[in-house]
Write an enzyme that holds these catalytic residues in place. Structure first.
Site, PDB file in Angstrom:
ATOM      1  N   HIS A 128       0.606 -10.182   1.334  1.00  0.00           N
ATOM      2  CA  HIS A 128       1.279  -9.739   2.568  1.00  0.00           C
ATOM      3  C   HIS A 128       0.586 -10.237   3.836  1.00  0.00           C
ATOM      4  O   HIS A 128       1.157 -10.112   4.928  1.00  0.00           O
ATOM      5  CB  HIS A 128       1.383  -8.213   2.625  1.00  0.00           C
ATOM      6  CG  HIS A 128       2.253  -7.616   1.555  1.00  0.00           C
ATOM      7  ND1 HIS A 128       3.560  -8.015   1.361  1.00  0.00           N
ATOM      8  CD2 HIS A 128       1.992  -6.663   0.619  1.00  0.00           C
ATOM      9  CE1 HIS A 128       4.068  -7.326   0.336  1.00  0.00           C
ATOM     10  NE2 HIS A 128       3.146  -6.518  -0.126  1.00  0.00           N
ATOM     11  N   ASP A 165       4.836 -10.357  -8.051  1.00  0.00           N
ATOM     12  CA  ASP A 165       4.644  -8.965  -7.606  1.00  0.00           C
ATOM     13  C   ASP A 165       6.021  -8.368  -7.305  1.00  0.00           C
ATOM     14  O   ASP A 165       6.956  -9.084  -6.929  1.00  0.00           O
ATOM     15  CB  ASP A 165       3.774  -8.981  -6.350  1.00  0.00           C
ATOM     16  CG  ASP A 165       3.299  -7.601  -5.915  1.00  0.00           C
ATOM     17  OD1 ASP A 165       2.159  -7.250  -6.241  1.00  0.00           O
ATOM     18  OD2 ASP A 165       4.074  -6.889  -5.239  1.00  0.00           O
ATOM     19  N   HIS A 167       6.831  -6.676  -4.829  1.00  0.00           N
ATOM     20  CA  HIS A 167       7.093  -6.807  -3.389  1.00  0.00           C
ATOM     21  C   HIS A 167       7.167  -8.282  -2.995  1.00  0.00           C
ATOM     22  O   HIS A 167       6.489  -9.120  -3.588  1.00  0.00           O
ATOM     23  CB  HIS A 167       5.977  -6.132  -2.578  1.00  0.00           C
ATOM     24  CG  HIS A 167       5.804  -4.682  -2.902  1.00  0.00           C
ATOM     25  ND1 HIS A 167       4.832  -4.226  -3.774  1.00  0.00           N
ATOM     26  CD2 HIS A 167       6.495  -3.594  -2.484  1.00  0.00           C
ATOM     27  CE1 HIS A 167       4.924  -2.905  -3.877  1.00  0.00           C
ATOM     28  NE2 HIS A 167       5.928  -2.493  -3.119  1.00  0.00           N
ATOM     29  N   ASP A 249       3.068  -4.499 -10.301  1.00  0.00           N
ATOM     30  CA  ASP A 249       3.750  -3.277  -9.856  1.00  0.00           C
ATOM     31  C   ASP A 249       5.249  -3.302 -10.166  1.00  0.00           C
ATOM     32  O   ASP A 249       5.971  -2.371  -9.798  1.00  0.00           O
ATOM     33  CB  ASP A 249       3.486  -2.987  -8.367  1.00  0.00           C
ATOM     34  CG  ASP A 249       3.504  -4.227  -7.500  1.00  0.00           C
ATOM     35  OD1 ASP A 249       3.911  -5.303  -7.986  1.00  0.00           O
ATOM     36  OD2 ASP A 249       3.114  -4.117  -6.318  1.00  0.00           O
TER      37      ASP A 249
HETATM   38 ZN   LIG Z   1       3.216  -5.228  -4.675  1.00  0.00          ZN
END
Ligand SMILES: [Zn+2]
Length: 312
Positions: A128, A165, A167, A249
């Site tokens: 991120h 991931d 996200h 995740d």
């Molecule tokens: Zn994540």
């Protein structure tokens, strides 16, 4: 593939104000699960060096680098926050530099012929962190720093970052949007934090590939989308080095993700990533730990993924 495991005990010194999902026991869970995996038990745990200011500066702006280098609070018990969930304590700078350093060192070792694949078990995660902004638990973008190292230090022409991931890796996409030698390809749940990663975000001449999947997506659909919409585009880019933002995740047990993967899906992904690296990238594959917040599922998934690399 001859597989290297890099880590850093500095990762345990990066503390966060509780309650916080991205905490030191995550790293312990990954290392313990690897220690319990017989085929990985014999591999060295290489303590990573710190990335240099120059190395992180290839990914991040001087303003970003200064903010992290100067971000540790004076008080040992205090935290400095960049946003509502991204913090530094005394010790965080060293952890962040060794997280990026592990990925850079893995690139050097693989380019020197000491291994083919590497798994970097470090924290904080990285995907991120944008070029000019720490964000979403991430201080430096470990995969991005290593990708730029492969290009600038080793003189490669094209590299790819594949992000599994749950996200979207907005920070790595931010790199690809201004760096045509990097392809960024992500499969992620949408809608979900950080809200980016739509299919129509395609970067520079298609060097960004986003494959959003809905909450509730199971392993069968996830694998089919990777196979049809992600892996062929990376192969067509012909990267000379492949990086993986290896977040776990997407596991069905994870408290932050809503898709329904299990260990067998991560084993499948590791196997396909080995195939791709062998086909296009002279078997050069560096995987950086990103998310994964159910420690049992995280440890089992990361260990199974790494074991598959070593057998791939
Ligand atoms: Zn994540």
């Amino acid at each position: 593939m001859k597989t290297l495991i890099l880590t850093s005990d500095a990762g345990f010194d990066h503390r966060v104000p509780p309650p916080h999902f991205e905490n030191p026991p995550r790293l312990r869970a990954v290392l313990d699960a690897m220690a319990d995996t017989p085929s990985l038990a014999g591999l060295d745990r290489i303590q990573a060096r710190a990335a240099t200011r120059e190395e992180v500066g290839r990914m991040h702006t001087p303003r970003h680098v200064d903010a992290v280098f100067n971000g540790e609070p004076a008080d040992h018990e205090a935290f400095h926050g960049f946003d509502f969930d991204t913090f530094m304590c005394r010790g965080s700078l060293n952890a962040a530099l060794r997280g990026a350093g592990a990925a850079v060192q893995a690139v050097d070792m693989i380019m020197d012929g000491e291994g083919e694949a590497a798994f970097c078990a470090t924290r904080p995660p990285g995907h991120h962190a944008e070029r000019d902004r720490p964000m979403g638990f991430c201080l430096f973008n470990n995969a991005g720093v290593a990708a730029m190292h492969a290009l600038e230090h080793h003189g490669l022409s094209r590299v790819a970052i594949i992000d599994i991931d749950v996200h979207h890796g907005n920070g790595s996409q931010d790199l690809a949007e201004s760096e045509p030698r990097v392809m960024f390809a992500s499969i992620h749940e949408s809608p979900l934090y950080p809200g980016t990663g739509m299919e129509d975000e395609t970067g520079l001449n298609g060097n960004v590939v986003n494959v959003p999947v809905a909450a509730g997506c199971g392993g069968e659909v996830w694998r089919a989308r990777m196979e049809a919409d992600l892996l062929p585009k990376v192969e067509a880019f012909a990267p000379e080095f492949i990086f993986v933002s290896a977040g776990f995740d997407g596991h069905r047990a994870d408290p932050l993700g809503g898709i329904l993967l299990d260990e067998s899906d991560y084993i499948w992904a590791a196997s396909r990533l080995c195939d791709l690296a062998r086909k296009t990238a002279s078997s050069r594959l560096v995987c950086c730990l990103e998310g994964g917040y159910d420690n049992g599922a995280l440890g089992r998934s990361a260990a199974a993924f790494t074991e598959t690399l070593s057998r791939g």
